[in-house]
Design a protein around this motif. Structure first.
Motif, PDB file in Angstrom:
ATOM      1  N   GLY A  51      55.362   1.483  26.802  1.00  0.00           N
ATOM      2  CA  GLY A  51      56.264   0.511  27.395  1.00  0.00           C
ATOM      3  C   GLY A  51      57.701   0.772  26.972  1.00  0.00           C
ATOM      4  N   LEU A  52      58.638   0.334  27.825  1.00  0.00           N
ATOM      5  CA  LEU A  52      60.063   0.520  27.542  1.00  0.00           C
ATOM      6  C   LEU A  52      60.839  -0.603  28.207  1.00  0.00           C
ATOM      7  N   ASP A  53      61.706  -1.254  27.460  1.00  0.00           N
ATOM      8  CA  ASP A  53      62.606  -2.281  27.983  1.00  0.00           C
ATOM      9  C   ASP A  53      64.041  -1.866  27.723  1.00  0.00           C
ATOM     10  N   GLY A  54      64.936  -2.198  28.643  1.00  0.00           N
ATOM     11  CA  GLY A  54      66.360  -1.981  28.442  1.00  0.00           C
ATOM     12  C   GLY A  54      66.850  -0.589  28.757  1.00  0.00           C
ATOM     13  N   MET A  55      65.956   0.297  29.184  1.00  0.00           N
ATOM     14  CA  MET A  55      66.320   1.661  29.576  1.00  0.00           C
ATOM     15  C   MET A  55      65.367   2.105  30.665  1.00  0.00           C
ATOM     16  N   GLY A  56      65.670   3.250  31.278  1.00  0.00           N
ATOM     17  CA  GLY A  56      64.803   3.820  32.294  1.00  0.00           C
ATOM     18  C   GLY A  56      64.175   5.107  31.817  1.00  0.00           C
ATOM     19  N   ILE A  57      63.170   5.526  32.561  1.00  0.00           N
ATOM     20  CA  ILE A  57      62.491   6.798  32.275  1.00  0.00           C
ATOM     21  C   ILE A  57      63.066   7.879  33.189  1.00  0.00           C
ATOM     22  N   ALA A  58      63.375   9.022  32.610  1.00  0.00           N
ATOM     23  CA  ALA A  58      63.796  10.196  33.373  1.00  0.00           C
ATOM     24  C   ALA A  58      63.154  11.410  32.720  1.00  0.00           C
ATOM     25  N   PRO A  59      62.752  12.391  33.516  1.00  0.00           N
ATOM     26  CA  PRO A  59      62.139  13.587  32.943  1.00  0.00           C
ATOM     27  C   PRO A  59      63.114  14.365  32.059  1.00  0.00           C
ATOM     28  N   ALA A  60      62.565  15.206  31.212  1.00  0.00           N
ATOM     29  CA  ALA A  60      63.385  16.117  30.415  1.00  0.00           C
ATOM     30  C   ALA A  60      64.234  16.952  31.364  1.00  0.00           C
ATOM     31  N   ASN A  61      65.386  17.351  30.901  1.00  0.00           N
ATOM     32  CA  ASN A  61      66.346  18.168  31.642  1.00  0.00           C
ATOM     33  C   ASN A  61      67.033  17.430  32.777  1.00  0.00           C
ATOM     34  N   VAL A  62      66.834  16.100  32.882  1.00  0.00           N
ATOM     35  CA  VAL A  62      67.566  15.276  33.842  1.00  0.00           C
ATOM     36  C   VAL A  62      68.470  14.370  33.018  1.00  0.00           C
ATOM     37  N   THR A 107      68.687   6.563  29.946  1.00  0.00           N
ATOM     38  CA  THR A 107      67.327   6.997  30.274  1.00  0.00           C
ATOM     39  C   THR A 107      66.822   7.937  29.185  1.00  0.00           C
ATOM     40  N   GLY A 108      65.522   8.171  29.231  1.00  0.00           N
ATOM     41  CA  GLY A 108      64.903   9.116  28.319  1.00  0.00           C
ATOM     42  C   GLY A 108      63.440   9.273  28.673  1.00  0.00           C
ATOM     43  N   HIS A 109      62.735   9.996  27.852  1.00  0.00           N
ATOM     44  CA  HIS A 109      61.295  10.170  28.045  1.00  0.00           C
ATOM     45  C   HIS A 109      60.611  10.001  26.689  1.00  0.00           C
ATOM     46  N   HIS A 110      59.347   9.628  26.768  1.00  0.00           N
ATOM     47  CA  HIS A 110      58.593   9.288  25.564  1.00  0.00           C
ATOM     48  C   HIS A 110      58.121  10.514  24.777  1.00  0.00           C
ATOM     49  N   HIS A 111      58.021  10.306  23.477  1.00  0.00           N
ATOM     50  CA  HIS A 111      57.378  11.226  22.537  1.00  0.00           C
ATOM     51  C   HIS A 111      56.426  10.369  21.718  1.00  0.00           C
ATOM     52  N   LEU A 112      55.172  10.773  21.654  1.00  0.00           N
ATOM     53  CA  LEU A 112      54.169  10.041  20.890  1.00  0.00           C
ATOM     54  C   LEU A 112      54.045  10.677  19.517  1.00  0.00           C
ATOM     55  N   LEU A 113      54.310   9.875  18.488  1.00  0.00           N
ATOM     56  CA  LEU A 113      54.170  10.336  17.108  1.00  0.00           C
ATOM     57  C   LEU A 113      52.792   9.929  16.622  1.00  0.00           C
ATOM     58  N   ILE A 114      51.992  10.907  16.266  1.00  0.00           N
ATOM     59  CA  ILE A 114      50.635  10.673  15.773  1.00  0.00           C
ATOM     60  C   ILE A 114      50.613  11.016  14.295  1.00  0.00           C
ATOM     61  N   LEU A 129      50.095   5.431  15.388  1.00  0.00           N
ATOM     62  CA  LEU A 129      50.728   5.834  16.649  1.00  0.00           C
ATOM     63  C   LEU A 129      52.074   5.134  16.771  1.00  0.00           C
ATOM     64  N   GLN A 130      53.078   5.883  17.238  1.00  0.00           N
ATOM     65  CA  GLN A 130      54.409   5.320  17.410  1.00  0.00           C
ATOM     66  C   GLN A 130      55.112   6.088  18.515  1.00  0.00           C
ATOM     67  N   LEU A 131      55.969   5.413  19.280  1.00  0.00           N
ATOM     68  CA  LEU A 131      56.739   6.059  20.343  1.00  0.00           C
ATOM     69  C   LEU A 131      58.180   6.252  19.897  1.00  0.00           C
ATOM     70  N   LEU A 132      58.760   7.382  20.284  1.00  0.00           N
ATOM     71  CA  LEU A 132      60.169   7.669  20.045  1.00  0.00           C
ATOM     72  C   LEU A 132      60.734   8.227  21.343  1.00  0.00           C
ATOM     73  N   LEU A 133      61.725   7.543  21.893  1.00  0.00           N
ATOM     74  CA  LEU A 133      62.335   8.004  23.137  1.00  0.00           C
ATOM     75  C   LEU A 133      63.298   9.144  22.844  1.00  0.00           C
TER      76      LEU A 133
END
Length: 142
Positions: free
Chosen positions: A53-64, A69-76, A116-120
């Motif tokens: 989930g993400l609030d306050g920003m949008g999702i955009a692919p890498a290299n855009v 905006t940003g894209h997710h990274h899952l920290l395991i 598990l943790q997300l980092l945009l």
């Protein structure tokens, strides 16, 4: 009539932001990443579906490159305090990139307890300033 100089455009591109120079894209004050599911403390079976989930920003692919905006990274099982947030995040088994703009993953995890943790990350996989980091959750895979 305005003139366009190829040399000037090239200079602007070369002087622009880059993960190599420690540039971090700004994040809005209200931006928040979170894990929708599984719930913190859940016991799950493989394959595990993790919904982002993400609030306050949008999702955009890498290299855009787009503001807020940003894209997710899952920290395991990864402590974000041990990461260099001024450079592009490495792609490893513990730092999983979702550069296509994905908002969930179904993944096999070894049996046991996992954090598990997300980092945009921005268009170049560099965390924003301030970092858009979810709360860590703990799950048990049986």
């Amino acid at each position: 009539m305005k003139r366009f100089s190829i040399g000037a455009a090239t200079a602007l591109l070369l002087a622009g932001p880059s993960f190599a120079d420690g540039h971090r894209s700004p994040a809005p004050e209200n931006a928040r990443a979170y894990i929708v599911s599984p719930a913190d403390g859940a016991t799950v079976s493989n394959p595990v579906t993790i919904v982002f989930g993400l609030d306050g920003m949008g999702i955009a692919p890498a290299n855009v490159e787009m503001d807020n905006t940003g894209h997710h990274h899952l920290l395991i099982n990864t402590d974000p305090n041990e990461l260099d947030l001024d450079t592009s995040l490495p792609a490893t088994e513990q730092i999983v990139h979702f550069g296509g703009g994905q908002t969930q993953v179904t993944k096999d995890l070894p049996p046991g307890t996992h954090s598990l943790q997300l980092l945009l990350g921005d268009w170049s996989h560099v965390p924003h300033d301030p970092p858009v980091l979810s709360e860590a959750i703990t799950i048990t895979v049986n």
